[in-house]
Write a protein that holds these residues in place. Structure first.
Motif, PDB file in Angstrom:
ATOM      1  N   ALA A 180       1.015  -1.289   0.106  1.00  0.00           N
ATOM      2  CA  ALA A 180      -0.088   0.125   0.068  1.00  0.00           C
ATOM      3  C   ALA A 180       0.752   1.202  -0.183  1.00  0.00           C
ATOM      4  O   ALA A 180       2.007   1.130   0.285  1.00  0.00           O
ATOM      5  CB  ALA A 180      -0.700   0.055   1.310  1.00  0.00           C
ATOM      6  N   GLU A 224      -0.994   4.220  12.912  1.00  0.00           N
ATOM      7  CA  GLU A 224      -2.527   4.906  12.538  1.00  0.00           C
ATOM      8  C   GLU A 224      -3.338   4.826  13.506  1.00  0.00           C
ATOM      9  O   GLU A 224      -3.394   3.934  14.400  1.00  0.00           O
ATOM     10  CB  GLU A 224      -2.992   3.692  11.509  1.00  0.00           C
ATOM     11  N   ARG A 225      -4.453   5.675  13.224  1.00  0.00           N
ATOM     12  CA  ARG A 225      -5.681   6.050  14.039  1.00  0.00           C
ATOM     13  C   ARG A 225      -5.649   6.185  15.617  1.00  0.00           C
ATOM     14  O   ARG A 225      -6.225   5.660  16.341  1.00  0.00           O
ATOM     15  CB  ARG A 225      -6.777   4.724  13.537  1.00  0.00           C
ATOM     16  N   TYR A 248       1.756  -4.788   7.163  1.00  0.00           N
ATOM     17  CA  TYR A 248       0.739  -4.778   7.943  1.00  0.00           C
ATOM     18  C   TYR A 248       0.314  -6.267   8.504  1.00  0.00           C
ATOM     19  O   TYR A 248      -0.654  -6.674   8.682  1.00  0.00           O
ATOM     20  CB  TYR A 248      -0.711  -4.575   7.157  1.00  0.00           C
ATOM     21  N   ASP A 280      -7.454  -1.765  11.890  1.00  0.00           N
ATOM     22  CA  ASP A 280      -8.198  -0.345  12.073  1.00  0.00           C
ATOM     23  C   ASP A 280      -9.006  -0.478  13.698  1.00  0.00           C
ATOM     24  O   ASP A 280      -9.565  -1.601  13.754  1.00  0.00           O
ATOM     25  CB  ASP A 280      -9.226  -0.131  11.127  1.00  0.00           C
ATOM     26  N   GLU A 329     -14.016  -2.053   8.678  1.00  0.00           N
ATOM     27  CA  GLU A 329     -13.023  -1.371   9.172  1.00  0.00           C
ATOM     28  C   GLU A 329     -13.372   0.221   9.732  1.00  0.00           C
ATOM     29  O   GLU A 329     -14.429   0.676   9.612  1.00  0.00           O
ATOM     30  CB  GLU A 329     -11.752  -1.434   8.573  1.00  0.00           C
ATOM     31  N   GLY A 349      -8.807  -0.747   1.280  1.00  0.00           N
ATOM     32  CA  GLY A 349      -7.425   0.203   1.106  1.00  0.00           C
ATOM     33  C   GLY A 349      -7.951   1.739   1.203  1.00  0.00           C
ATOM     34  O   GLY A 349      -8.386   2.021   2.311  1.00  0.00           O
ATOM     35  N   TRP A 350      -6.992   2.615   0.793  1.00  0.00           N
ATOM     36  CA  TRP A 350      -7.117   3.883   0.667  1.00  0.00           C
ATOM     37  C   TRP A 350      -8.431   4.235  -0.168  1.00  0.00           C
ATOM     38  O   TRP A 350      -8.917   5.608  -0.181  1.00  0.00           O
ATOM     39  CB  TRP A 350      -5.986   4.590   0.218  1.00  0.00           C
ATOM     40  N   GLN A 389     -13.521   8.355   4.574  1.00  0.00           N
ATOM     41  CA  GLN A 389     -13.671   7.055   5.464  1.00  0.00           C
ATOM     42  C   GLN A 389     -13.768   7.555   6.977  1.00  0.00           C
ATOM     43  O   GLN A 389     -12.951   8.460   7.368  1.00  0.00           O
ATOM     44  CB  GLN A 389     -12.349   6.427   5.133  1.00  0.00           C
TER      45      GLN A 389
HETATM   46  C1  DGJ Z   1      -7.671   1.365   5.409  1.00  0.00           C
HETATM   47  C2  DGJ Z   1      -7.406   1.944   6.812  1.00  0.00           C
HETATM   48  O1  DGJ Z   1      -8.738   2.215   7.289  1.00  0.00           O
HETATM   49  C3  DGJ Z   1      -6.409   3.024   6.860  1.00  0.00           C
HETATM   50  O2  DGJ Z   1      -6.292   3.341   8.304  1.00  0.00           O
HETATM   51  C4  DGJ Z   1      -5.197   2.439   6.276  1.00  0.00           C
HETATM   52  O3  DGJ Z   1      -4.771   1.313   7.235  1.00  0.00           O
HETATM   53  C5  DGJ Z   1      -5.301   1.988   4.838  1.00  0.00           C
HETATM   54  N1  DGJ Z   1      -6.672   0.862   5.005  1.00  0.00           N
HETATM   55  C6  DGJ Z   1      -4.181   1.473   4.262  1.00  0.00           C
HETATM   56  O4  DGJ Z   1      -4.173   0.954   2.951  1.00  0.00           O
END
Ligand code: DGJ
Length: 466
Positions: A180, A224-225, A248, A280, A329, A349-350, A389
């Protein structure tokens, strides 16, 4: 002599069979009435409706609940050379393709440029305090806010809001060919505000580790988050976050602590909560002071939820699986009228996808799925959660029923330029709006709705009520 209460029944039968038919019909009607009464008494709809009715009488809230359509014109199909046209079958591009295409001629609609940035330093005149979802948002030093995948803490002691999130102000690259898009860990950014619009940069409150490659926060890993809650018993600010390696597979949570909302936070450790993979995630502090962790697990197929220890520094042995097999997620949990609600995204993903709202009487479940809460825009806008998101839902305890839905509009080509989509979320709906789900003709859950607005502001009464 039996009187036929249901004349239509006599068309099909006479005498004693008519009597038994009436009894059957009466029993069915009785059962339905009982169920209807039960659902009215046992569910929160009426209670919420009353609270909300009070709120909705304020004209500014009605304004927030107005449905705003969005007419995004697709660019004309781009010309292909005759040779490439022969090679590939012609593919009709959709609005989602345009969103994902960095060179789309309508890119400015999704990622407006710096000229249109929200700048609290500028005399914004009539634009002051207005949110513009998707526009660049500057801090008080004039730099774009770096608080992605974040959450907001209201600190009772200083009566200040703190916004924590991923500080991603570095180059985007791919660690592996199929990996990613990523930015090296820089740390957790923190911004403070009194009005939720003017944000002062408080700096990086949990910094990446530059040298030690075995450290969770080494820049080549993933953070993240991040979310922060305050522990009234220990007087500490506790941060939980998703900790991972570049591909990941570490799938863990990390915990950090500070005695000040502006840090510095001291990193404690990472672990797989309850022994399971965790990607997540978020944390939620309930009214009784018990805090919970919610995380996507078992390869994102389920969400897990469980209480934290009293000091908020670890999980307990209690864990429940919820939304099993639903592949959700980006959980964002909130509470209204004694009921728990959650917004989640799909796993793409993104790239943006459809949000779902969920509700539960007990935080540990069972959780019910209500449907897509997004209202307004157009079909694609609603289907992509306004091209964003979920990350957090911010309550206003003195304005029950109104929340800010916080989301990220990721820019995978340049993650530091990802945008914030803040929109009003209401629970309850106005009297003439139908809730999302029905139970024998009567609503089981309140309506959860996120309203699209190009431009909006919080009701004035919020500032006065603070
Ligand atoms: C989706 C997740 O919600 C993000 O926080 C991040 O981890 C991306 N995936 C990475 O592709």
């Amino acid at each position: 002599m039996s009187r036929n209460l249901f004349p239509f029944a006599s068309r099909f039968s006479t005498g004693s069979s008519s009597c038994s038919m009436s009894i059957v019909v009466l029993s069915v009607v009785g059962c339905l009435l009982m169920l209807h009464l039960y659902s009215l008494v046992s569910q929160p709809y009426i209670q919420n409706k009353e609270i909300h009715a009070g709120m909705s009488s304020h004209p500014l809230l009605l304004k927030l609940e107005a449905v705003e359509e969005e007419n995004i014109k697709m660019p004309r199909q781009r010309r292909h050379s005759p040779r490439s046209a022969k090679r590939k079958p012609r593919h009709t591009t959709t609005l989602i393709d345009e969103f994902l295409d960095e060179s789309s001629p309508i890119r400015h609609i999704f990622f407006p440029d710096m000229k249109t940035a929200i700048d609290p330093n500028k005399d914004a005149g009539n634009d002051s305090l207005y949110y513009y979802p998707g526009k660049i948002w500057l801090d008080t030093e004039g730099n774009p806010i770096q608080a992605h995948g974040g959450g907001v803490l209201f600190d009772e002691r200083s009566r200040t809001y703190y916004w924590y999130g991923e500080y991603k102000d570095g180059p985007t690259y791919h660690a592996h060919k199929r990996g990613a898009a990523r930015v090296d860990i820089m740390g957790v950014g923190c911004y403070s505000s009194k009005d939720l619009w003017t944000w002062k940069n408080e700096g990086i409150v949990l910094a990446a580790e530059g040298k030690n490659e075995t450290h969770d926060l080494h820049k080549l890993n993933v953070l993240e988050r991040p979310k922060v809650i305050y522990n009234d018993k220990t007087g500490e600010y506790v941060m939980w976050m998703h900790i991972d390696n570049a591909n990941y597979t570490k799938a863990s949570v990390g915990v950090a602590v500070s005695d000040s909302p502006t840090g510095p936070f001291y990193y404690l450790y990472s672990k797989r909560p309850h022994g399971f993979d965790s990607r997540d995630m978020t944390i939620f502090k309930d009214d009784d002071g018990v805090a919970y962790i919610i995380y996507s697990s078992e390869d994102n197929s389920d969400l897990h939820i469980g209480p934290l220890t009293e000091d908020y520094l670890d999980v307990t042995s209690v864990m429940k699986r919820i939304l099993v097999g639903k592949h959700r997620e980006a959980p964002a949990l909130f509470k209204h009228g004694g009921i728990y609600y959650m917004i989640t995204s799909g796993c793409t993903g993104w790239a943006p996808n459809k949000a779902l709202a969920h509700a539960a009487k007990s935080i540990l479940g069972p959780w019910n799925t209500l449907g897509n809460p997004c209202i307004g825009g157009n079909e694609v806008v609603r289907f992509t959660t306004f091209f964003s998101q979920s990350t957090y839902v911010l309550p206003f305890p003195r304005l029950p029923g109104l929340f800010i839905f916080m989301a990220d509009r990721w820019n995978p080509a340049n993650l530091r330029d990802s945008r914030y989509v803040w929109l009003p979320l209401t629970v309850g709906g106005t009297a003439n709006q139908r809730p999302l789900e029905y139970n024998f003709g009567s609503p089981l859950w309140s309506r959860v709705a996120i309203y699209w607005h190009k431009r909006w502001m919080l009701p004035d009464i919020w500032r006065k009520k603070k």
